[in-house]
Design a protein around this motif. Structure first.
Motif, PDB file in Angstrom:
ATOM      1  N   VAL A 189      -0.254  -8.507 -13.747  1.00 55.40           N
ATOM      2  CA  VAL A 189      -0.846  -7.738 -12.770  1.00 55.40           C
ATOM      3  C   VAL A 189      -0.631  -7.722 -11.508  1.00 55.40           C
ATOM      4  CG1 VAL A 189      -3.400  -7.344 -11.937  1.00 55.40           C
ATOM      5  CG2 VAL A 189      -3.034  -8.109 -14.178  1.00 55.40           C
ATOM      6  N   THR A 190      -0.384  -6.687 -10.902  1.00 60.98           N
ATOM      7  CA  THR A 190       0.102  -6.649  -9.526  1.00 60.98           C
ATOM      8  C   THR A 190      -0.572  -5.498  -8.961  1.00 60.98           C
ATOM      9  OG1 THR A 190       1.882  -6.738  -7.989  1.00 60.98           O
ATOM     10  CG2 THR A 190       2.185  -5.210  -9.837  1.00 60.98           C
ATOM     11  N   GLN A 191      -0.192  -5.101  -7.617  1.00 55.13           N
ATOM     12  CA  GLN A 191      -1.004  -4.173  -6.589  1.00 55.13           C
ATOM     13  C   GLN A 191       0.041  -2.804  -6.702  1.00 55.13           C
ATOM     14  OE1 GLN A 191       0.093  -7.289  -5.227  1.00 55.13           O
ATOM     15  NE2 GLN A 191      -1.709  -8.044  -6.130  1.00 55.13           N
ATOM     16  N   GLY A 192      -0.458  -1.598  -6.676  1.00 55.36           N
ATOM     17  CA  GLY A 192       0.042  -0.716  -6.357  1.00 55.36           C
ATOM     18  C   GLY A 192      -0.253  -0.486  -4.988  1.00 55.36           C
ATOM     19  N   TYR A 193       0.558   0.475  -4.354  1.00 56.83           N
ATOM     20  CA  TYR A 193       0.515   0.887  -3.079  1.00 56.83           C
ATOM     21  C   TYR A 193       1.096   0.302  -1.627  1.00 56.83           C
ATOM     22  CZ  TYR A 193      -2.607   2.733   1.263  1.00 56.83           C
ATOM     23  OH  TYR A 193      -2.771   3.310   2.396  1.00 56.83           O
ATOM     24  N   ILE A 194       0.817  -1.119  -1.996  1.00 49.77           N
ATOM     25  CA  ILE A 194       1.588  -1.894  -0.838  1.00 49.77           C
ATOM     26  C   ILE A 194       2.914  -2.623  -0.952  1.00 49.77           C
ATOM     27  CG2 ILE A 194      -0.802  -2.178  -0.216  1.00 49.77           C
ATOM     28  CD1 ILE A 194      -0.782  -4.918  -1.377  1.00 49.77           C
ATOM     29  N   GLY A 195       3.406  -3.027   0.070  1.00 50.37           N
ATOM     30  CA  GLY A 195       4.905  -3.608  -0.145  1.00 50.37           C
ATOM     31  C   GLY A 195       4.833  -4.337   1.324  1.00 50.37           C
ATOM     32  N   ALA A 196       5.987  -4.986   1.500  1.00 56.54           N
ATOM     33  CA  ALA A 196       6.373  -5.738   2.552  1.00 56.54           C
ATOM     34  C   ALA A 196       7.868  -5.513   3.102  1.00 56.54           C
ATOM     35  CB  ALA A 196       6.078  -7.229   2.327  1.00 56.54           C
ATOM     36  N   THR A 197       7.989  -5.795   4.498  1.00 53.17           N
ATOM     37  CA  THR A 197       9.430  -5.625   5.224  1.00 53.17           C
ATOM     38  C   THR A 197       9.995  -6.968   4.506  1.00 53.17           C
ATOM     39  OG1 THR A 197       8.632  -6.710   7.264  1.00 53.17           O
ATOM     40  CG2 THR A 197       8.600  -4.255   7.107  1.00 53.17           C
ATOM     41  N   GLU A 198      11.523  -6.941   4.788  1.00 50.84           N
ATOM     42  CA  GLU A 198      12.252  -8.329   4.600  1.00 50.84           C
ATOM     43  C   GLU A 198      11.684  -9.264   5.426  1.00 50.84           C
ATOM     44  OE1 GLU A 198      16.489  -7.547   3.728  1.00 50.84           O
ATOM     45  OE2 GLU A 198      16.111  -5.573   4.746  1.00 50.84           O
ATOM     46  N   ALA A 199      11.160  -9.008   6.586  1.00 57.18           N
ATOM     47  CA  ALA A 199      10.380  -9.922   7.367  1.00 57.18           C
ATOM     48  C   ALA A 199       9.080 -10.532   7.017  1.00 57.18           C
ATOM     49  CB  ALA A 199      10.501  -9.406   8.854  1.00 57.18           C
ATOM     50  N   GLY A 200       8.576  -9.927   5.963  1.00 52.12           N
ATOM     51  CA  GLY A 200       7.315 -10.325   5.279  1.00 52.12           C
ATOM     52  C   GLY A 200       6.120  -9.550   6.044  1.00 52.12           C
ATOM     53  N   LYS A 201       6.392  -8.468   6.822  1.00 49.95           N
ATOM     54  CA  LYS A 201       5.134  -7.704   7.374  1.00 49.95           C
ATOM     55  C   LYS A 201       4.677  -6.800   6.351  1.00 49.95           C
ATOM     56  CE  LYS A 201       5.980  -9.965  11.140  1.00 49.95           C
ATOM     57  NZ  LYS A 201       5.049 -11.009  11.228  1.00 49.95           N
ATOM     58  N   THR A 202       3.354  -6.634   5.963  1.00 50.86           N
ATOM     59  CA  THR A 202       2.707  -5.757   5.228  1.00 50.86           C
ATOM     60  C   THR A 202       2.968  -4.168   5.187  1.00 50.86           C
ATOM     61  OG1 THR A 202       1.128  -7.488   4.502  1.00 50.86           O
ATOM     62  CG2 THR A 202       0.465  -5.075   3.979  1.00 50.86           C
ATOM     63  N   THR A 203       3.514  -3.524   4.324  1.00 48.64           N
ATOM     64  CA  THR A 203       3.291  -2.139   4.695  1.00 48.64           C
ATOM     65  C   THR A 203       2.620  -1.435   3.610  1.00 48.64           C
ATOM     66  OG1 THR A 203       5.536  -2.077   3.193  1.00 48.64           O
ATOM     67  CG2 THR A 203       5.765  -2.285   5.417  1.00 48.64           C
ATOM     68  N   THR A 204       2.540  -0.073   3.550  1.00 46.27           N
ATOM     69  CA  THR A 204       1.841   0.818   2.713  1.00 46.27           C
ATOM     70  C   THR A 204       2.931   1.986   2.462  1.00 46.27           C
ATOM     71  OG1 THR A 204       0.579   2.160   4.043  1.00 46.27           O
ATOM     72  CG2 THR A 204      -0.432  -0.002   3.247  1.00 46.27           C
ATOM     73  N   LEU A 205       2.715   2.534   1.188  1.00 47.21           N
ATOM     74  CA  LEU A 205       3.634   3.541   0.568  1.00 47.21           C
ATOM     75  C   LEU A 205       3.261   4.903   0.879  1.00 47.21           C
ATOM     76  CD1 LEU A 205       4.813   2.039  -2.613  1.00 47.21           C
ATOM     77  CD2 LEU A 205       5.701   1.710  -0.496  1.00 47.21           C
ATOM     78  N   GLY A 206       1.874   5.206   1.498  1.00 48.32           N
ATOM     79  CA  GLY A 206       1.339   6.573   1.677  1.00 48.32           C
ATOM     80  C   GLY A 206       0.801   7.230   0.666  1.00 48.32           C
ATOM     81  N   ARG A 207       0.541   8.516   0.593  1.00 47.00           N
ATOM     82  CA  ARG A 207      -0.061   9.311  -0.184  1.00 47.00           C
ATOM     83  C   ARG A 207       0.388   8.962  -1.790  1.00 47.00           C
ATOM     84  NH1 ARG A 207      -0.208  15.927  -0.702  1.00 47.00           N
ATOM     85  NH2 ARG A 207      -1.247  15.838  -2.710  1.00 47.00           N
ATOM     86  N   GLY A 208      -0.469   8.810  -2.646  1.00 39.62           N
ATOM     87  CA  GLY A 208      -0.077   8.533  -4.125  1.00 39.62           C
ATOM     88  C   GLY A 208       0.712   7.283  -4.234  1.00 39.62           C
ATOM     89  N   GLY A 209       0.583   6.273  -3.481  1.00 35.33           N
ATOM     90  CA  GLY A 209       1.515   5.143  -3.349  1.00 35.33           C
ATOM     91  C   GLY A 209       1.294   4.261  -4.624  1.00 35.33           C
ATOM     92  N   SER A 210       0.029   4.102  -5.294  1.00 39.98           N
ATOM     93  CA  SER A 210      -0.073   3.511  -6.599  1.00 39.98           C
ATOM     94  C   SER A 210       0.771   3.963  -7.573  1.00 39.98           C
ATOM     95  CB  SER A 210      -1.337   3.191  -6.826  1.00 39.98           C
ATOM     96  OG  SER A 210      -1.911   2.263  -6.047  1.00 39.98           O
ATOM     97  N   ASP A 211       0.617   5.461  -7.922  1.00 36.18           N
ATOM     98  CA  ASP A 211       1.404   5.945  -8.756  1.00 36.18           C
ATOM     99  C   ASP A 211       3.110   5.945  -8.157  1.00 36.18           C
ATOM    100  OD1 ASP A 211      -0.868   7.392 -10.119  1.00 36.18           O
ATOM    101  OD2 ASP A 211      -0.808   8.888  -8.529  1.00 36.18           O
TER     102      ASP A 211
END
Length: 470
Positions: A189-211
């Motif tokens: 089980v994991t999250q859609g929509y979010i990620g992180a930079t190589e430095a570990g800073k949280t990012t989001t993928l924008g519209r429709g990110g989970s898909d």
């Protein structure tokens, strides 16, 4: 192996989560899936409000909203988790996230500025909370399950608000972290929509990110399918709120799905399924509340399309409201080159996207999002010629791969719309859609007329089906 993505309404209540658990239990009889979840319905919007309130210095309002997020997830835990010991454990986990959310809120309020980076951090809490609660409930039901923080796998660039994965790193992380668990029979089980930079800073993928997350994982894992679970029976022939007789489309091509999304239909955004298109992985759009219904299959595989899409002239009717028509007339256009370059330079300068366009020797008609039409933008266009604006219009488009090979379709479209005032007409460059612009007050009549013309009962057999429960 499959990827299963569940949207916000599919995990928005305890009953909804129980339904999802039942679907996963059934799926696990074949193999252990990767489960990608959105935030619970309404939570991301609330997190955006918290971020905005903090950025504007309204700390008490922001804290009240944080309290509402906390209460929602505590109620969810209380309704979903039976064991008191497990309830205590998962409550402690979400308290960690909510404490971080409170500190972030206070920090933004003190600084008095909400950056895109901070906004991504606010928005990430929704998926972290929903997956934490859901994974706990799944384990309590006896399903071997492991929660993974997607930020250890989905490594992205630093375009906050619209980050894109660094695929070589992501694929390696997916192989290292996720695949072994799935192959051992453990549901991940994991999250859609979010990620992180190589430095570990949280990012989001924008519209429709989970898909997009689900499609990317499907491509990286080379899965057999990507299942997108929502609250409708797949892609519909049109909005059922306008036409109660709307039907679920059994199968469609990737190009049809992309065209519909661009034109305003509530289907998968084309950017989100691009990884599936690249790997030719079938995408199923399914209904969480009616898992027995067939939903919609989106594919380019000739074997899967064979015998299912034949004869379907039009697949669906898309509507995009909130548009404006801009008519620009100028004698400078007549027999001269360079005018269109000057015109679109204005659109680029003001970052305005053109939806539909039609031209003649001395005029250009375009549709744009009504909300972006500003006085300064119109003034800049006025330097090129006379500008007329018509607000409160909508584009209505018929879409289908077979349009490109069919004679007489335009006659049928315009014949069915004979009682509707058409403000503009355009055939898509892709040759799989024909669009018209009508006043917003005429949208329902236009869609009903087109649906009656192209989706009569006799034409629907084997291609479309009534939604489950109808």
């Amino acid at each position: 192996m499959a990827v299963m993505k569940f949207g916000g309404t599919s995990v928005g209540t305890a009953d909804a989560m129980r339904q999802v658990i039942a679907i996963i239990v059934e799926k696990r009889k074949q193999d252990a899936p990767l489960v990608v979840l959105s935030a619970c319905s309404g939570i991301t919007n609330k997190l955006v409000k918290i971020a905005d309130a903090a950025g504007e210095g309204h700390l008490e309002e922001a804290k009240q909203l944080v309290g509402e997020v906390r209460a929602f997830h505590l109620d969810l835990i209380g309704a979903l988790i039976g064991s008191e010991k497990i309830r205590k454990e998962v409550t402690e986990k979400i308290d960690v996230y909510l404490t971080r959310l409170e500190r972030l809120t206070e920090g933004v309020e003190i600084v008095g500025e909400l950056s895109e980076r901070s906004k991504d951090r606010f928005c990430s809490f929704g998926e972290l909370l929903s997956t934490t609660v859901f994974a706990t409930a799944l384990n309590e039901q006896g399903v071997p399950c492991e929660w993974i923080d997607v930020r250890t796998v989905m490594i992205t660039d630093d375009r906050y608000g619209f980050a894109r994965p660094i695929e070589a790193i992501c694929q390696a992380k997916t192989e290292e972290i996720i695949r072994p668990k799935l192959e051992s029979g453990v549901v991940v089980v994991t999250q859609g929509y979010i990620g992180a930079t190589e430095a570990g800073k949280t990012t989001t993928l924008g519209r429709g990110g989970s898909d997009l997350s689900a499609a990317l994982f499907g491509a990286w894992l080379h899965t057999d399918s990507i299942d997108i679970w929502t609250d409708v029976d797949g892609v519909m022939t049109c909005d059922p709120r306008m036409v109660p007789e709307a039907r679920s489309i059994r199968v469609m091509t990737f190009s049809e799905a992309a065209e519909l999304a661009y034109l305003g239909a509530k289907v998968l955004h084309p950017d989100t399924i691009a990884p599936a298109v690249k790997q030719n992985i079938p995408v199923y759009v399914l209904n969480t509340w009616h898992p027995e219904s067939k939903g919609t299959l989106i594919t380019n595989d000739p074997a899967l399309l064979a015998g299912k899409s034949h004869g379907g002239l039009v697949k669906s009717i898309a509507v995009k409201k909130g548009q404006a028509i801009l008519n620009i007339r100028s004698n400078r256009m007549f027999g001269r080159h360079g005018f269109m370059s000057e015109l679109f330079e204005v659109f680029e300068r003001f970052a305005v996207s053109v939806e539909m366009i039609s031209t003649s020797e001395v005029s250009v008609s375009l549709t744009v999002d009504d909300a972006v039409v500003s006085d300064s933008f119109i003034k800049a266009l006025g330097a090129l010629g006379e500008v007329e604006i018509e607000h409160k219009v909508a584009t209505v488009s018929v879409v289908g791969d077979n349009l490109r090979m069919s004679r007489g379709v335009a006659g049928r479209i315009f014949g069915s719309l004979r009682n509707v005032n058409l403000r503009m007409i355009s055939q898509g460059a892709s040759e799989i859609n024909v669009g018209v612009v009508v006043g917003e007050s005429d949208v329902a009549a236009a869609v009903s007329a087109l649906h009656c013309e192209f989706f009569a009962e006799s034409q629907c057999a084997g291609i479309f089906e009534k939604p489950a429960g109808s």
